[in-house]
Design an enzyme around this catalytic site. Structure first.
Site, PDB file in Angstrom:
ATOM      1  NE  ARG A 189     -10.698  -1.241   3.943  1.00 58.28           N
ATOM      2  CZ  ARG A 189     -11.270  -1.423   5.124  1.00 58.28           C
ATOM      3  NH1 ARG A 189     -12.422  -2.074   5.219  1.00 58.28           N
ATOM      4  NH2 ARG A 189     -10.717  -0.966   6.219  1.00 58.28           N
ATOM      5  CG  ASP A 212      -9.737   7.473   6.845  1.00 60.25           C
ATOM      6  OD1 ASP A 212      -8.664   7.404   6.207  1.00 60.25           O
ATOM      7  OD2 ASP A 212      -9.793   7.684   8.071  1.00 60.25           O
ATOM      8  CE  LYS A 252      -6.408   8.808   8.188  1.00 58.48           C
ATOM      9  NZ  LYS A 252      -7.035   7.706   8.943  1.00 58.48           N
ATOM     10  CG  ASP A 272      -1.807   5.292   4.962  1.00 56.58           C
ATOM     11  OD1 ASP A 272      -1.640   4.217   5.568  1.00 56.58           O
ATOM     12  OD2 ASP A 272      -2.909   5.656   4.502  1.00 56.58           O
ATOM     13  CD  GLU A 277      -6.608   5.251   2.564  1.00 56.87           C
ATOM     14  OE1 GLU A 277      -7.579   5.373   3.334  1.00 56.87           O
ATOM     15  OE2 GLU A 277      -5.461   5.006   2.983  1.00 56.87           O
ATOM     16  CE  LYS A 293      -3.133   2.666   3.028  1.00 56.23           C
ATOM     17  NZ  LYS A 293      -3.967   2.686   4.240  1.00 56.23           N
ATOM     18  CG  ASP A 329      -5.453   7.973   4.745  1.00 54.23           C
ATOM     19  OD1 ASP A 329      -6.397   8.590   4.204  1.00 54.23           O
ATOM     20  OD2 ASP A 329      -5.611   6.925   5.407  1.00 54.23           O
TER      21      ASP A 329
END
Ligand code: BES
Ligand code: ZN
Ligand code: ZN
Length: 498
Positions: free
Chosen positions: A348, A344, A274, A285, A346, A262, A267
Site C-alpha cells: 500500500r 510487511d 515473514k 509480489d 508495504e 504493485k 517481499d
C-alpha cells in the site's frame, strides 16, 4: 509453440486434429480427409463408444501406416451454432492438453468447422491452444520436459488468410499474458527493481510506448517518501516506471485510463519479517505490475484505439541496516503522512506514491490498480476471484462483463467508512495497518482510497489469490497466471473501443 495458419498443407504431422459436432458429424473438410483414406476415420469414430462429439470431449487414436499423420485426435464441438469466442478458446486449450505428449508437430483441419463464424473461430481456437501451451523452463539445463508441441498448424482452406489476420489480434494479447507470466515466474535475484525497469524500457523500444523511469534519487527529491522507504534496505533500490500508449494520435492529450501495479520484486516482510515456510512464494509480489506491463504490451501490440498509461511501483522489501522500521513516519508524495506499524504492509505504501503521481502527472478519469496486497483477501475469496473494490457501480459492472468473457473472475468488495476509520493514526494522518484483526483486505483498500482524488473513478483489485495457481486450469498451466491482462484488455476494448 508456434501457431501457423495455412490454407492447405501436404507436410507430415504427428497428429491430425479433427472437429466433430454432436452425433459425431465430420465437417466437409473432415469427410474429404476421410474419403482419401477409404473411411478409416469414420471407422475409428464408430468404434469410439464414449466419444459422442459433445463440447469439450476428445478422442485420440493411432493411424497405423498413414503417410501424412501418425495419429488423429477428434474433438467435440457439440452444437456449433451455440458456441461463442470463449467456447472456441476453451476448445483449443482442451485440445492442446489432449495432444500434448503425442508429437511435436500437429495440424488441426478446421476449414468451415464453425459454419459462417469459422474465420474468427479458427483464430480463437488457435489462441486457446497457445494460452495453454505456456511454459517457463529456461533455468532447467538438464531435464527439460519433452512433451511440448513446437508447431500447431491450423489448416483453414479458403478462410486461412482472414483467419490469420484475426489471429494476430489474439496473439498480441497472448504475448502480453506471456510477458506477465514470465515476469512473475522470474526469481528475485534476476528480477529486481533496477533490472525490471531496464527490461521494461527495452521491451517497449519496439512498440509505440513512451517509457519513463524514475529512480530512487529522483523520487526522494520529489517527495515520494513511501516507495523510497520500502526499497531502502535493498541494494537495488526503488523505481517507478510509467508507460504511456496513445493509439488515438494527436487528438488525445490525456490518457482516458491509468493502470497501476504493485511491483514488490520480493517481499521478506522487512523488519516485520515473514515466517520462513513458503516465503519463496513472495517472488510473485510484483504480479500486479506484471499485469500492467502485459496489458500495455497487449494494447500496443494490437494497436488498440485508446490512450492509456501504465504505472508500476517497484521495490524490494528486504532487510539491512538501512531498512525502514515500525514507528517510522513517512511523508508521501501526496503530502499525507503515514505511521508505519508493520513493514510487511508495504504494498500500500508503494502504491500510494504511484497512485498520487499518476493522478498528478496524467489526470486520468479512471484508475485501476492491481496488487497482491493481502493474505486476508485469500482467506476471504480463496483462489478463484480477485477482490474488486470500485468507487462506482458502473466500473464494477464493466469489469464483471469483461471477466465473464475471459474467465478471469472478479467479485465485488466493499469500500466503507468503517474501514477507513481503522487506518487513522494518533501521530500521523494514517497508519499502514488497520486496527482490527478482521477485514484486512478492506482496510488496505481504505488506505489506498485516501490517495485517490475526489471525482476520479477508481478500482482496486486485490489479486493475491489469483496471480499464481498450483494446478492447471482452462487457459493456465500451473504457476503464474497472467491474471489481469486478458480481463483488462477486454475491458478496454468494450469500454473505449466500441
Ligand atoms: N504481499 C503480501 C500479501 C500476500 C501475503 C499475498 C500472502 C499473498 C500471500 C503483503 O505485502 C503482506 O505481507 N500483507 C500482509 C499485511 C499485514 C501485515 C497487514 C498480510 O497479508 O499478512
Ligand atoms: Zn508484505
Ligand atoms: Zn507484499
Amino acid at each position: 509453440m508456434q501457431v501457423q495458419i495455412f490454407s492447405s498443407s501436404s507436410a507430415a504431422y504427428d497428429v491430425l486434429i479433427l472437429p466433430v459436432s454432436s452425433g459425431k458429424a465430420l465437417t466437409n473438410a473432415g469427410q474429404e480427409i476421410d474419403a482419401a483414406r477409404k473411411g478409416v476415420l469414420t471407422q475409428i469414430l464408430e468404434k469410439a463408444d464414449k466419444f459422442k462429439g459433445d463440447k469439450g470431449q476428445t478422442f485420440y487414436s493411432d493411424l497405423n501406416g498413414d503417410e501424412q499423420y501418425k495419429g488423429v485426435l477428434f474433438f467435440g464441438l457439440g452444437e456449433v451454432q451455440k458456441l461463442k469466442t470463449l467456447d472456441f478458446e476453451t476448445c483449443g486449450a482442451k485440445v492442446f492438453t489432449a495432444v500434448k505428449g503425442k508429437g511435436k508437430k500437429v495440424a488441426a483441419a478446421l476449414e468451415g468447422f464453425a459454419e459462417d463464424r469459422s474465420v474468427a473461430a479458427m483464430a480463437e481456437f488457435a489462441n486457446g491452444a497457445r494460452l495453454k501451451s505456456y511454459r517457463f523452463d529456461q533455468y532447467k539445463t538438464k531435464t527439460k520436459k519433452d512433451d511440448g508441441v513446437d508447431v500447431f498448424a491450423v489448416i483453414g482452406g479458403k478462410d486461412a488468410s482472414l483467419a490469420s489476420n484475426a489471429y494476430k489480434e489474439f496473439a498480441a494479447v497472448t504475448d502480453g499474458v506471456f510477458e506477465a507470466r514470465d515476469l512473475v515466474s522470474e526469481p528475485a535475484n534476476i528480477l529486481n527493481p533496477v533490472s525490471y525497469a531496464k527490461r521494461v524500457k527495452a521491451m517497449f523500444k519496439k512498440l509505440d510506448v513512451k517509457v519513463k523511469v524514475l529512480d530512487d534519487k529522483k523520487m526522494e527529491k520529489m517527495g515520494m517518501g513511501a516507495i523510497v522507504a520500502v526499497g531502502k534496505a535493498s541494494e537495488t533500490p526503488s523505481r517507478m516506471v510509467l508507460m504511456e500508449y496513445n493509439g488515438l494520435g494527436k487528438s488525445s492529450k490525456t490518457p482516458e485510463a491509468a493502470f497501476v501495479g504493485k511491483g514488490v520484486t520480493f517481499d521478506t516482510g522487512g523488519v516485520s519479517i515473514k515466517p520462513g515456510a513458503g516465503m519463496e512464494d513472495m517472488k510473485f509480489d510484483m504480479a500486479g505490475s506484471a499485469a500492467v506491463v502485459g496489458l500495455i504490451k497487449a494494447l500496443a501490440g494490437r494497436k488498440a484505439k485508446v490512450h492509456v498509461v501504465g504505472a508500476i511501483g517497484l521495490a524490494e522489501n528486504t532487510l539491512s541496516e538501512r531498512a525502514y522500521r515500525p514507528s517510522d513516519v513517512l511523508t508521501t508524495y501526496s503530502g499525507q503522512t503515514v505511521e508505519v506499524i508493520n513493514t510487511d504492509a508495504e504494498g500500500r505504501l508503494v502504491l500510494a506514491d504511484t497512485l498520487s503521481y499518476v493522478q498528478d502527472e496524467y489526470k486520468p478519469k479512471t484508475i485501476i490498480d492491481l496488487a497482491t496486497l493481502t493474505g486476508a483477501m485469500m482467506v476471504a475469496l480463496g483462489e478463484q476471484y480477485s477482490g474488486t473494490y470500485t468507487t462506482t457501480k458502473k466500473l464494477y459492472h464493466d469489469l464483471e462483463r469483461a471477466a465473464e468473457a475471459t474467465l478471469e473472475d472478479v467479485w465485488r468488495m466493499p469500500l466503507h467508512k468503517a474501514y477507513d476509520k481503522q487506518v487513522n493514526s494518533p501521530i500521523a494522518d494514517m497508519r499502514n495497518l488497520g486496527t482490527s484483526r478482521y477485514g484486512g483486505a478492506c482496510s488496505a483498500a481504505a488506505f489506498l482510497h485516501r490517495f485517490i482524488e475526489d471525482g476520479t473513478e477508481w478500482a482496486h483489485m486485490d489479486i493475491a489469490g489469483v496471480a499464481w495457481w498450483k494446478a492447471d486450469t482452462t487457459f493456465v498451466p500451473k504457476g503464474a497466471t497472467g491474471y489481469g491482462v486478458r480481463l483488462l484488455n477486454q475491458f478496454v476494448a468494450d469500454r473505449y473501443e466500441s
